[in-house]
Write a protein that holds these residues in place. Structure first.
Motif, PDB file in Angstrom:
ATOM      1  N   ILE A  77       0.757  -1.249  -0.043  1.00 46.62           N
ATOM      2  CA  ILE A  77       0.039  -0.142  -0.073  1.00 46.62           C
ATOM      3  C   ILE A  77       0.800   1.157   0.010  1.00 46.62           C
ATOM      4  O   ILE A  77       0.639   2.228  -0.586  1.00 46.62           O
ATOM      5  N   TYR A  78       1.650   1.183   0.787  1.00 46.16           N
ATOM      6  CA  TYR A  78       2.699   2.484   1.061  1.00 46.16           C
ATOM      7  C   TYR A  78       3.667   2.683  -0.257  1.00 46.16           C
ATOM      8  O   TYR A  78       3.553   3.735  -0.921  1.00 46.16           O
TER       9      TYR A  78
ATOM     10  N   TYR B  87       1.173   4.382  -2.826  1.00 46.52           N
ATOM     11  CA  TYR B  87       0.780   5.499  -2.648  1.00 46.52           C
ATOM     12  C   TYR B  87       1.693   6.754  -2.037  1.00 46.52           C
ATOM     13  O   TYR B  87       1.606   7.906  -2.243  1.00 46.52           O
ATOM     14  N   MET B  88       2.803   6.063  -1.557  1.00 47.31           N
ATOM     15  CA  MET B  88       3.669   7.089  -0.745  1.00 47.31           C
ATOM     16  C   MET B  88       5.053   7.119  -1.332  1.00 47.31           C
ATOM     17  O   MET B  88       5.840   8.016  -0.685  1.00 47.31           O
ATOM     18  N   LYS B  89       5.238   6.354  -2.132  1.00 48.67           N
ATOM     19  CA  LYS B  89       6.730   6.357  -2.580  1.00 48.67           C
ATOM     20  C   LYS B  89       6.567   7.238  -4.060  1.00 48.67           C
ATOM     21  O   LYS B  89       5.471   7.118  -4.897  1.00 48.67           O
TER      22      LYS B  89
ATOM     23  N   TYR C   7      -3.558   6.123   8.436  1.00 40.75           N
ATOM     24  CA  TYR C   7      -2.197   5.880   7.809  1.00 40.75           C
ATOM     25  C   TYR C   7      -2.044   6.548   6.442  1.00 40.75           C
ATOM     26  O   TYR C   7      -1.076   7.107   6.460  1.00 40.75           O
ATOM     27  N   PHE C   8      -2.948   6.794   5.585  1.00 43.57           N
ATOM     28  CA  PHE C   8      -2.941   7.591   4.332  1.00 43.57           C
ATOM     29  C   PHE C   8      -2.615   9.179   4.561  1.00 43.57           C
ATOM     30  O   PHE C   8      -1.669   9.420   3.938  1.00 43.57           O
TER      31      PHE C   8
ATOM     32  N   GLY D 298       1.000   9.245   5.773  1.00 43.17           N
ATOM     33  CA  GLY D 298       1.774   8.688   4.676  1.00 43.17           C
ATOM     34  C   GLY D 298       2.028   9.545   3.426  1.00 43.17           C
ATOM     35  O   GLY D 298       2.888   9.602   2.875  1.00 43.17           O
ATOM     36  N   VAL D 299       0.814   9.905   2.971  1.00 42.46           N
ATOM     37  CA  VAL D 299       0.585  10.679   1.651  1.00 42.46           C
ATOM     38  C   VAL D 299       1.078  12.051   1.926  1.00 42.46           C
ATOM     39  O   VAL D 299       1.729  12.736   1.038  1.00 42.46           O
TER      40      VAL D 299
ATOM     41  N   ARG E 195       7.610  10.452   6.441  1.00 38.76           N
ATOM     42  CA  ARG E 195       5.950  10.116   6.494  1.00 38.76           C
ATOM     43  C   ARG E 195       5.891   8.611   6.310  1.00 38.76           C
ATOM     44  O   ARG E 195       5.196   8.255   7.262  1.00 38.76           O
ATOM     45  N   VAL E 196       6.774   8.043   5.350  1.00 40.61           N
ATOM     46  CA  VAL E 196       6.291   6.626   5.148  1.00 40.61           C
ATOM     47  C   VAL E 196       6.781   5.886   6.617  1.00 40.61           C
ATOM     48  O   VAL E 196       6.047   4.840   7.006  1.00 40.61           O
TER      49      VAL E 196
ATOM     50  N   VAL F 228       4.043   3.605   8.752  1.00 35.46           N
ATOM     51  CA  VAL F 228       4.187   2.320   9.342  1.00 35.46           C
ATOM     52  C   VAL F 228       4.170   2.069  10.473  1.00 35.46           C
ATOM     53  O   VAL F 228       3.434   1.316  10.960  1.00 35.46           O
TER      54      VAL F 228
END
Lengths: 469, 499
Positions: A410-411, A414-416, B151-152, B155-156, B162-163, B167
């Motif tokens: 998931i990360y 969306y987050m990388k 979480y989003f 993280g976003v 942030r990641v 996590v």
């Protein structure tokens, strides 16, 4: 004999032959092959209503809640696999009638496995399914990894089948017949050996440790047109046979072995999924782990636990099938590896596949309100109710372990930050619609799991009724 | 139609944000203004609904606005929601902070605007559902539903790390809640084997009726889940990371509401369900609360990062909340519940103002500021008031919470209360030091001279938060009257059963 008792199987067989003939004599109709295969699956579903309930063909052929439950899922799952597979095959220019014919016939093999207690018929079903699977893996015959996977699968699979066949022979020698039935007490010592050998082939299909080694290689190597189906429904068919075998045995027997196998399978699957770089391999190990959770239910061995295992299998199958289907879309091609890191930045670029993959990962991790949670809820509740709290605790610990590699996907999505050459979505609009519907189903069955619970309950009741007879 | 609404007020309250999130999915991603306006309108409607509930709430009537309908009848699971004074306050806090968060994010969030607002709306449904659920299964579903949106959000739209922070947040929270999940199943199974009936209603487990020895594990599972969420020392390590990396709006909701769910869970589950285990672990829980108060405060002294300082001050302030809960006197528990609201308002406001500073200077380091009072007089004044409320200055909201907690704790554990009181002094030291370093003294950095003060939008956000801060400070009785019956009821369950 009433031909209605084989209606579903006959429809599937006929559809397969038709597609094979069309491929040979009317290849121009190729765009119609996939719709025809889906129609065949749906027609078989309609034909299911023609089947009269009861024991047929001298007691070897069952039509009841159990067979209906799994037939419905095999047919719907098959239709879904055809739909997704068709777009992958078209993208790669590999579409041929044989692919669909094999899927239809493989489904017949699975139906044979779940519809009978006669070991010979079960074996015929198992082999029909196995041969179909070997061929399907090799459909991309110019892709080296696919051929390698097919060869590995074939060698290991035929070995496992041979062991199972040996177990059947042994069983026949001890029991004097080939029907799965409770052995008259006291159980002869050598009879235990027959059961162990018998289970091997099905444990192989389910990828239980230590019969799991093929799974990562085969899932990774097999083309995305096949993996969604390969990784899910055959496991369900093998599970039914395993449950049938265990149901004939007096409860205390094998429970220790099953509990140990559950623990080993869960930990192996989750720990190895942890270190995978390839999404398909990760899902393969996750599949191993999920079969470990299922073994918790089998080790708990109460009626509730067995019902929960059916629910869990459906949840696993739906989610994993959908997840592999997403990987079929978000890819650089079948010759390329499916690195998890390749998914970077795909989340906002390809919203629908990414969101569906996210739902799948959350569902596999057991996060509500998704179908995977409904399965875990029932399974762990049944285990605790049966007094196997220790196993349930280990199961929960494993679920926690598994969180990391599921949310990693998931990360990454969306987050990388996206790489210079972002991953394309290769399969087009209708495929996305299909993915979206599958994702909605994952949510819907999580919010309203009661029909699933009730159907599983009926399936179990039907299975045990015949032993009480 | 009106009947439908009044009979299902809580359902409407819970699902309004989720329905709005579903509607938002069909907005074009470029229509950022429309997305923001729509979300703001929906959250404002939610606030109005919460105020309506406040007006209709009768303090001595126990759980009200109840709704009960079969859901998964196979397991005897129901859609069962209801509201007592405690959940009323929490719902008010949630729905009050949401429009502020949405309004405050306008300038800071420019990427993936649609997803940001959808995440917040789903989060709101999860929070409200958790506060209102009266069925174990339902509660657990809502509890977990909060996890993914938060979480989003971290993280976003978060900072550099942030990641990692997202996590860590996810895994910490999920570990606790999965163990709680197992404890729920175990309790239901025990009840099933005792009575032959499946029962997921939370009230049925007031108290759980388990033998003292078998209360220990489920108690620990529940309390761990909530202690991670609060967070209590030593389970707090996810909090500074999550707070520091989250966007301002995320920090406000995280500090304002999500942490409160931990304390709320303790009051709703750990305390009334397992009296024997509670008595056994009470010294530990009180001790850890005390450690949290002091440790959180000491760590604040060493912070250079303003956001991290506020995050650690949350550890300290929530130590007060758990201390009040586990002192188990009516005054201390009332103070704790009031302090949950207070902390949500004060810390929310602090994060909001830090967000304002961050938008202007893109740094959170106190050393990069200094002398801002000259360029940003309004910000300075507001920050000072909010900091004083967080410290517990009489006349502002923080005072009443800490005062009641300390008074109540003194009745039960005089020495603990005495030591805990030093936490108030420490908080004055570190917060005022921070104010001095950031806002007063000479201007040491060129960049700080030309900054613009609060614009109208930011002023509305900050002023909105100041209203209840002052109101509770002047007239806390209004809220206390509403929570006292619920707290007395909870304590009456426990008191008779504790050995």
């Amino acid at each position: 004999m009433n031909p209605g008792i084989l209606s579903t199987e006959l429809v599937l067989m006929a559809g397969g032959f038709l597609l094979l003939l069309l491929q040979a004599f009317a290849p121009r109709l190729k765009p119609l092959f996939a719709p025809a295969a889906i129609l065949t699956f749906l027609g078989a579903l309609a034909a299911l209503t023609l089947k009269p309930s009861g024991l047929h063909l001298w007691g070897t052929w069952e039509v009841n809640g159990l067979t209906r439950f799994f037939t419905v899922f095999f047919l719907l799952g098959g239709a879904l696999a055809v739909f997704f597979g068709a777009y992958v095959l078209r993208r790669d220019g590999m579409e041929r009638g044989e692919h669909y014919a094999l899927l239809l016939w493989g489904t017949v093999g699975m139906l044979l496995m779940v519809s009978t207690r006669h070991l010979l018929l079960i074996f015929v079903g198992l082999e029909l399914l196995s041969v179909v699977l070997y061929l399907l893996v090799a459909t991309y015959r110019r892709t080296e990894v696919a051929v390698e996977a097919a060869l590995k699968y074939f060698l290991l699979g035929s070995f496992a089948s041979a062991v199972t066949l040996f177990g059947m022979a042994w069983y026949f020698g001890m029991a004097g017949h080939l029907m799965l039935a409770p052995p008259p007490p006291p159980l002869p010592k050598l009879m235990g050996m027959a059961y162990v050998l018998l289970c091997a082939g099905f444990a192989f299909k389910m990828a239980l440790v230590p019969f799991h080694a093929w799974a990562p290689d085969v899932y990774q190597g097999s083309p995305s047109s096949v993996t969604p189906w390969l990784a899910t429904l055959p496991k369900m068919a093998a599970l039914v046979v395993l449950v049938r075998i265990l149901q004939t045995l007096p409860p205390p027997l094998f429970l220790g072995i099953l509990a140990a196998a559950a623990v080993v399978t869960m930990f192996t699957g989750n720990l190895l999924a942890f270190v995978q770089q390839d999404t398909k391999r990760m899902l393969a190990w996750s599949g191993v782990a999920h079969m470990g959770y299922i073994l918790i239910g089998l080790a708990a061995a109460t009626p509730e636990a067995t019902k929960s295992v059916f629910v869990y299998a459906v949840a696993y199958a739906l989610t994993t099938l959908t997840a592999f289907a997403v990987l079929g879309a978000l890819t650089r091609g079948e010759h390329e590896p499916h690195f998890i890191s390749d998914l970077a930045g795909a989340g906002f670029r390809h919203p629908v596949p990414a969101l569906v993959l996210t739902l799948c990962m959350a569902s596999l991790a057991g996060i509500p309100p998704l179908v995977g949670f409904a399965g875990k809820f029932y399974l762990f509740y049944a285990a605790v109710e049966a007094g196997r709290t220790g196993l349930a605790v280990l199961g929960i610990l494993n679920t926690i372990l598994s969180l990391y590699f599921y949310i990693r996907v998931i990360y990454t999505l969306y987050m990388k930050p996206a790489p210079v050459e972002p991953l394309p979505d290769t399969t087009g609009g209708p495929y996305r619609v299909g993915l979206g519907l599958a994702g909605l189903l994952i949510v819907f069955l999580g919010l309203a799991p009661a029909p699933l619970f009730e159907a599983a309950s009926r399936a179990f009741d039907a299975m045990v009724t015949y032993y009480v007879r | 139609m009106a009947r439908l609404l009044t009979d299902h007020l809580l359902s409407v309250l819970i699902f309004l944000p989720a329905a709005a999130a579903a509607a938002l999915a069909f907005f074009p991603g470029r229509a950022k203004g429309a997305i923001r306006g729509f979300t703001l309108a929906v959250t404002a409607a939610g606030l109005l609904l919460a105020v309506w509930l406040l007006a209709a709430f009768r303090p001595d009537a126990g759980f009200q606005f109840n709704e009960w309908a079969p859901w998964i009848s196979y397991f005897n699971i129901h859609w069962f929601v209801g509201m007592d004074g405690i959940s009323l306050l929490m719902v008010l806090l949630t729905n009050f902070l949401m429009p502020v968060v949405i309004l405050s994010s306008t300038r800071f969030i420019t990427e993936h605007v649609k997803a940001y607002h959808i995440a917040f709306l789903l989060l709101q449904t999860g929070m409200l559902g958790s506060f209102l659920a009266l069925d174990f299964f339902l509660f657990y579903i809502f509890w977990e539903v909060m996890l993914i949106p938060m979480y989003f959000i971290i993280g976003v739209w978060g900072g550099k790390q942030r990641v990692y922070a997202a996590v860590k947040f996810f895994i910490f929270t999920a570990v606790g809640s999965f163990l709680m999940f197992l404890a729920i199943l175990w309790m239901v199974a025990q009840r099933y084997s005792a009575t032959g009936g499946l029962d997921f209603a939370i009230f049925s487990y007031y108290p759980s009726g388990l033998a003292a020895a078998s209360q220990v594990w489920p108690f620990l599972a529940f309390t761990l889940a909530f202690a991670i969420k609060v967070p209590m020392f030593p389970f707090h390590t996810w909090l500074p990371d999550a707070h520091t990396e989250a966007p301002a709006g995320g920090s406000i909701i995280l500090a304002g509401v999500l942490l409160k769910l931990g304390a709320y869970g303790m009051l709703r589950f750990s305390i009334p369900m397992f009296p024997a285990a509670l008595a056994q672990f009470l010294p530990w829980l009180v001790g850890l609360s005390l450690v949290g108060i002091l440790y959180g405060a000491w760590v604040c002294f060493a912070q250079d990062d303003l956001k991290k300082l506020i995050a650690y001050s949350s550890v300290s302030h929530l130590g007060f909340v758990t201390l009040g809960l586990f002192a188990l006197t009516p005054a201390s528990v009332s103070g704790a519940v009031l302090q949950m609201v207070n902390h949500g308002l004060s810390t929310g406001a602090l994060f909001l103002l830090v967000g304002v500073l961050y938008e202007r200077r893109h740094t959170r380091m106190m050393a990069d500021f200094g002398g801002l009072a000259k360029t940003l007089p309004v910000t300075t004044a507001l920050f000072l008031v909010v900091a004083l409320s967080s410290i517990g200055l009489p006349g502002l909201n923080g005072f009443w919470g800490e005062f009641l907690i300390l008074v109540g704790t003194f009745q039960a554990h005089p020495w603990t209360a005495a030591v805990a009181a030093s936490g108030v002094i420490f908080s004055a030291v570190y917060l005022l030091t921070a104010v001095r370093r950031v806002f007063f003294g000479p201007v040491t950095h060129e960049e700080n001279t030309g900054l613009a003060d609060l614009d109208l939008r930011e002023l509305i956000c900050a002023a909105a938060l100041l209203v209840p801060i002052v109101w509770i400070g002047v007239y806390p009785k209004f809220l206390l009257d509403r929570i006292t019956p619920a707290i007395e009821h909870t304590l009456s369950i426990v008191k008779g059963l504790m050995p």
